[in-house]
Write a protein that holds these residues in place. Structure first.
Motif, PDB file in Angstrom:
ATOM      1  N   ASP A   1      53.339 -25.415  38.319  1.00 28.59           N
ATOM      2  CA  ASP A   1      52.919 -24.173  38.969  1.00 28.59           C
ATOM      3  C   ASP A   1      52.179 -23.296  37.961  1.00 28.59           C
ATOM      4  O   ASP A   1      52.786 -22.716  37.058  1.00 28.59           O
ATOM      5  N   LYS A   2      50.870 -23.202  38.107  1.00 24.71           N
ATOM      6  CA  LYS A   2      50.065 -22.463  37.145  1.00 24.71           C
ATOM      7  C   LYS A   2      50.373 -20.972  37.123  1.00 24.71           C
ATOM      8  O   LYS A   2      50.107 -20.290  36.141  1.00 24.71           O
ATOM      9  N   GLU A   3      50.956 -20.472  38.201  1.00 25.84           N
ATOM     10  CA  GLU A   3      51.279 -19.046  38.284  1.00 25.84           C
ATOM     11  C   GLU A   3      52.659 -18.723  37.724  1.00 25.84           C
ATOM     12  O   GLU A   3      53.032 -17.561  37.606  1.00 25.84           O
ATOM     13  N   SER A   4      53.416 -19.764  37.384  1.00 28.24           N
ATOM     14  CA  SER A   4      54.774 -19.557  36.894  1.00 28.24           C
ATOM     15  C   SER A   4      54.780 -18.821  35.550  1.00 28.24           C
ATOM     16  O   SER A   4      53.970 -19.104  34.664  1.00 28.24           O
ATOM     17  N   LYS A   5      55.726 -17.882  35.406  1.00 28.14           N
ATOM     18  CA  LYS A   5      55.869 -17.143  34.150  1.00 28.14           C
ATOM     19  C   LYS A   5      56.327 -18.045  33.004  1.00 28.14           C
ATOM     20  O   LYS A   5      56.157 -17.699  31.832  1.00 28.14           O
ATOM     21  N   LEU A   6      56.913 -19.186  33.340  1.00 28.80           N
ATOM     22  CA  LEU A   6      57.356 -20.114  32.298  1.00 28.80           C
ATOM     23  C   LEU A   6      56.188 -20.627  31.461  1.00 28.80           C
ATOM     24  O   LEU A   6      56.368 -21.017  30.310  1.00 28.80           O
ATOM     25  N   ASN A   7      55.004 -20.645  32.051  1.00 26.61           N
ATOM     26  CA  ASN A   7      53.821 -21.090  31.316  1.00 26.61           C
ATOM     27  C   ASN A   7      53.429 -20.120  30.206  1.00 26.61           C
ATOM     28  O   ASN A   7      52.548 -20.442  29.399  1.00 26.61           O
ATOM     29  N   ARG A   8      54.053 -18.952  30.170  1.00 29.68           N
ATOM     30  CA  ARG A   8      53.773 -17.970  29.118  1.00 29.68           C
ATOM     31  C   ARG A   8      55.053 -17.544  28.416  1.00 29.68           C
ATOM     32  O   ARG A   8      55.113 -16.469  27.830  1.00 29.68           O
ATOM     33  N   GLU A   9      56.055 -18.394  28.440  1.00 33.16           N
ATOM     34  CA  GLU A   9      57.334 -18.084  27.795  1.00 33.16           C
ATOM     35  C   GLU A   9      57.296 -18.532  26.328  1.00 33.16           C
ATOM     36  O   GLU A   9      57.240 -19.737  26.029  1.00 33.16           O
ATOM     37  N   PRO A  10      57.310 -17.595  25.364  1.00 35.42           N
ATOM     38  CA  PRO A  10      57.156 -17.936  23.942  1.00 35.42           C
ATOM     39  C   PRO A  10      58.202 -18.915  23.419  1.00 35.42           C
ATOM     40  O   PRO A  10      57.880 -19.752  22.574  1.00 35.42           O
ATOM     41  N   CYS A  11      59.428 -18.834  23.921  1.00 33.83           N
ATOM     42  CA  CYS A  11      60.467 -19.726  23.409  1.00 33.83           C
ATOM     43  C   CYS A  11      60.204 -21.185  23.780  1.00 33.83           C
ATOM     44  O   CYS A  11      60.618 -22.089  23.055  1.00 33.83           O
ATOM     45  N   PHE A  12      59.518 -21.416  24.879  1.00 31.81           N
ATOM     46  CA  PHE A  12      59.112 -22.773  25.224  1.00 31.81           C
ATOM     47  C   PHE A  12      58.002 -23.239  24.289  1.00 31.81           C
ATOM     48  O   PHE A  12      57.992 -24.381  23.831  1.00 31.81           O
ATOM     49  N   PHE A  13      57.076 -22.350  24.012  1.00 32.90           N
ATOM     50  CA  PHE A  13      55.959 -22.698  23.127  1.00 32.90           C
ATOM     51  C   PHE A  13      56.466 -23.089  21.738  1.00 32.90           C
ATOM     52  O   PHE A  13      55.894 -23.958  21.087  1.00 32.90           O
ATOM     53  N   ARG A  14      57.531 -22.441  21.290  1.00 30.23           N
ATOM     54  CA  ARG A  14      58.037 -22.699  19.950  1.00 30.23           C
ATOM     55  C   ARG A  14      58.535 -24.134  19.780  1.00 30.23           C
ATOM     56  O   ARG A  14      58.605 -24.652  18.670  1.00 30.23           O
ATOM     57  N   SER A  15      58.862 -24.775  20.914  1.00 30.88           N
ATOM     58  CA  SER A  15      59.382 -26.137  20.860  1.00 30.88           C
ATOM     59  C   SER A  15      58.327 -27.203  21.155  1.00 30.88           C
ATOM     60  O   SER A  15      58.624 -28.390  21.111  1.00 30.88           O
ATOM     61  N   MET A  16      57.117 -26.782  21.473  1.00 32.79           N
ATOM     62  CA  MET A  16      56.072 -27.725  21.861  1.00 32.79           C
ATOM     63  C   MET A  16      55.194 -28.125  20.667  1.00 32.79           C
ATOM     64  O   MET A  16      55.178 -27.467  19.634  1.00 32.79           O
ATOM     65  N   ILE A  17      54.440 -29.206  20.840  1.00 37.47           N
ATOM     66  CA  ILE A  17      53.408 -29.595  19.882  1.00 37.47           C
ATOM     67  C   ILE A  17      52.042 -29.147  20.378  1.00 37.47           C
ATOM     68  O   ILE A  17      51.261 -28.551  19.632  1.00 37.47           O
ATOM     69  N   VAL A  18      51.751 -29.398  21.651  1.00 37.52           N
ATOM     70  CA  VAL A  18      50.475 -29.009  22.257  1.00 37.52           C
ATOM     71  C   VAL A  18      50.718 -28.410  23.633  1.00 37.52           C
ATOM     72  O   VAL A  18      51.495 -28.967  24.427  1.00 37.52           O
ATOM     73  N   VAL A  19      50.076 -27.281  23.893  1.00 37.80           N
ATOM     74  CA  VAL A  19      50.094 -26.688  25.240  1.00 37.80           C
ATOM     75  C   VAL A  19      48.650 -26.344  25.613  1.00 37.80           C
ATOM     76  O   VAL A  19      47.944 -25.683  24.861  1.00 37.80           O
ATOM     77  N   HIS A  20      48.248 -26.791  26.781  1.00 40.55           N
ATOM     78  CA  HIS A  20      46.903 -26.550  27.303  1.00 40.55           C
ATOM     79  C   HIS A  20      47.087 -25.821  28.630  1.00 40.55           C
ATOM     80  O   HIS A  20      47.955 -26.191  29.420  1.00 40.55           O
ATOM     81  N   ARG A  21      46.510 -24.688  28.949  1.00 38.53           N
ATOM     82  CA  ARG A  21      45.265 -24.220  28.434  1.00 38.53           C
ATOM     83  C   ARG A  21      45.420 -22.735  28.130  1.00 38.53           C
ATOM     84  O   ARG A  21      45.922 -21.984  28.949  1.00 38.53           O
ATOM     85  N   LEU A  22      44.944 -22.294  26.935  1.00 36.98           N
ATOM     86  CA  LEU A  22      44.989 -20.889  26.557  1.00 36.98           C
ATOM     87  C   LEU A  22      43.632 -20.457  26.026  1.00 36.98           C
ATOM     88  O   LEU A  22      43.098 -21.068  25.099  1.00 36.98           O
ATOM     89  N   LEU A  23      43.098 -19.402  26.599  1.00 35.92           N
ATOM     90  CA  LEU A  23      41.845 -18.836  26.118  1.00 35.92           C
ATOM     91  C   LEU A  23      42.123 -17.928  24.917  1.00 35.92           C
ATOM     92  O   LEU A  23      43.278 -17.569  24.666  1.00 35.92           O
ATOM     93  N   PRO A  24      41.118 -17.558  24.135  1.00 38.32           N
ATOM     94  CA  PRO A  24      41.337 -16.855  22.862  1.00 38.32           C
ATOM     95  C   PRO A  24      42.306 -15.679  22.882  1.00 38.32           C
ATOM     96  O   PRO A  24      43.208 -15.628  22.027  1.00 38.32           O
ATOM     97  N   PRO A  25      42.208 -14.718  23.821  1.00 38.79           N
ATOM     98  CA  PRO A  25      43.166 -13.603  23.789  1.00 38.79           C
ATOM     99  C   PRO A  25      44.609 -14.064  23.973  1.00 38.79           C
ATOM    100  O   PRO A  25      45.518 -13.578  23.285  1.00 38.79           O
ATOM    101  N   ASP A  26      44.816 -15.037  24.891  1.00 36.43           N
ATOM    102  CA  ASP A  26      46.176 -15.559  25.130  1.00 36.43           C
ATOM    103  C   ASP A  26      46.676 -16.338  23.919  1.00 36.43           C
ATOM    104  O   ASP A  26      47.851 -16.251  23.556  1.00 36.43           O
TER     105      ASP A  26
END
Length: 411
Positions: free
Chosen positions: A365-390
């Motif tokens: 779900d592209k609209e899900s807030k989980l796609n912008r949850e920093p604690c998830f990002f901390r455990s990942m190697i690659v996450v797509h897609r983020l534009l420069p400000p994000d």
């Protein structure tokens, strides 16, 4: 007497005027000749750079010479061994040349399957055989010495802001526990006909500042991403004998270099390592409105071979060298991710799926807030897609004073 004096004055003025005109003409011709000489010198210098002559960058002679193409087929154990030997023994410049004046394949125009194609696919099919293009910007020094991880990012001329964001965040060149990490951006030539000269000057200026761009003289279009793949593999084979791993990705991703290094440190992954967000039994998309639409005339099988989403993947350098040789025998395909999967299939290498590579977002779900949850990002190697400000925001948050209940053990 007065009339005679006036006549002499008029003659002198006329003579001086004539001399001035002649002198001006000579100066102009001299300037033109100087300009021509400069252009000639510039062309000679460019040729020297491509041939690797004394005083030039170490671009090897005959680097772009065309090779005879072999029909695509499965590679047996004996041939696999030969490919491995060639990829390690052959030095820079063992294959080179360019398709400078590569013309359209006129034989296709009368074939029924071709006439039914959309215009963009017709253009692709007509020039599919054109596989060698000259290099505009080169940085062989990026592979000088031992390099543990070569980070390679596909980009286009106009997306300077994405490259800048990567340089300021996860793409910084660094040394981690004594292991060197280098970064490169892969570009073609701007496809914008009206602004391409302006765009090229900006790319050249950017390259003067950062020195991290590889560029080839083909139009940077979606269908030409496969050319970017094959040209990089050729460049890598020529210049990078002491690189251990390659990370290859898009210019709109978030990457944790720390997690990547942690993953690579987990024992010996073998010479066939190719890991990412792998898709198995994917079907060609037949809906014409899709960016990834493929007509049956170009691919009539039910499934694609397993392939990793091009957002980001890691491969062993030894495998990259074998892919270079195999790619010459596999017909170019409009989707670069799938093309690499086809090459891996010929080598009988199955890519590995890893849950830390999220090339389609953290959740569907592209609209899900989980796609912008920093604690998830901390455990990942690659996450797509983020534009420069994000990307800048997420990088600062994850690498700041972020407190999470736990780090997910996924490596």
């Amino acid at each position: 007497l007065i009339l005679w004096v006036k006549m002499r004055i008029y003659k002198r003025v006329a003579a001086m005027f004539l001399l001035a005109v002649v002198a001006l003409t000579v100066v102009q011709r001299g300037s033109i000749n100087m300009g021509s000489s400069f252009q000639l010198e510039r062309h000679v210098r460019t040729d020297e750079l491509e041939r690797g002559e004394p005083g030039s960058d170490p671009i090897t002679k005959d680097f772009w010479k065309s090779e005879k193409k072999q029909p695509s087929q499965k590679v047996g154990p004996t041939e696999l061994s030969r490919i491995t030997e060639r990829s390690t023994e052959d030095g820079p410049g063992t294959s080179s040349g360019t398709d400078f004046n590569c013309s359209a394949n006129a034989n296709l125009s009368s074939q029924e399957w071709f006439t039914g194609l959309a215009q963009n696919f017709k253009k692709f099919a007509l020039y599919r055989h054109c596989r060698r293009f000259p290099m505009l910007i080169n940085h062989p020094e990026k592979c000088k010495g031992d390099v543990f991880l070569l980070v390679v990012i596909k980009s286009v001329a106009t997306q300077h802001d994405r490259r800048e964001a990567i340089r300021k965040t996860w793409g910084k060149e660094q040394v981690v526990d004594g292991k060197r990490i280098r970064t490169l951006f892969l570009l073609g030539r701007s496809a914008n006909q009206e602004e391409k000269i302006h765009h090229q000057k900006l790319v050249e200026f950017e390259n003067q500042i950062y020195g991290d761009i590889l560029q080839w003289d083909f139009e940077d279009t979606f269908f030409n991403l496969t050319l970017k793949e094959t040209h990089f593999l050729k460049w890598f084979q020529a210049y990078c004998p002491r690189v251990r791993y390659i990370f290859k990705g898009d210019d709109d991703i978030y990457v944790s270099i720390g997690n990547m290094m942690e993953f690579l440190a987990l024992g010996d992954h073998g010479k066939d390592l190719f890991v990412g967000d792998v898709i198995f039994k994917a079907k060609p998309i037949r809906k014409k409105e899709s960016k990834y639409y493929i007509p049956e005339a170009l691919y009539n099988k039910t499934y694609y071979p397993p392939y990793a989403g091009g957002g980001g993947f890691i491969m062993d350098a030894s495998l990259a060298r074998r892919l270079h040789w195999v790619a010459n025998s596999v017909e170019l395909y409009p989707i670069d991710d799938v093309f690499l999967g086809m090459c891996l299939e010929v080598l009988e290498v199955v890519p590995v799926k890893h849950i830390a590579f999220k090339t389609f977002g953290l959740v569907k779900d592209k609209e899900s807030k989980l796609n912008r949850e920093p604690c998830f990002f901390r455990s990942m190697i690659v996450v797509h897609r983020l534009l420069p400000p994000d990307l800048m925001h997420m990088w600062n948050v994850v690498n700041g004073d972020l407190v999470c209940s736990q780090k997910v053990e996924i490596l």
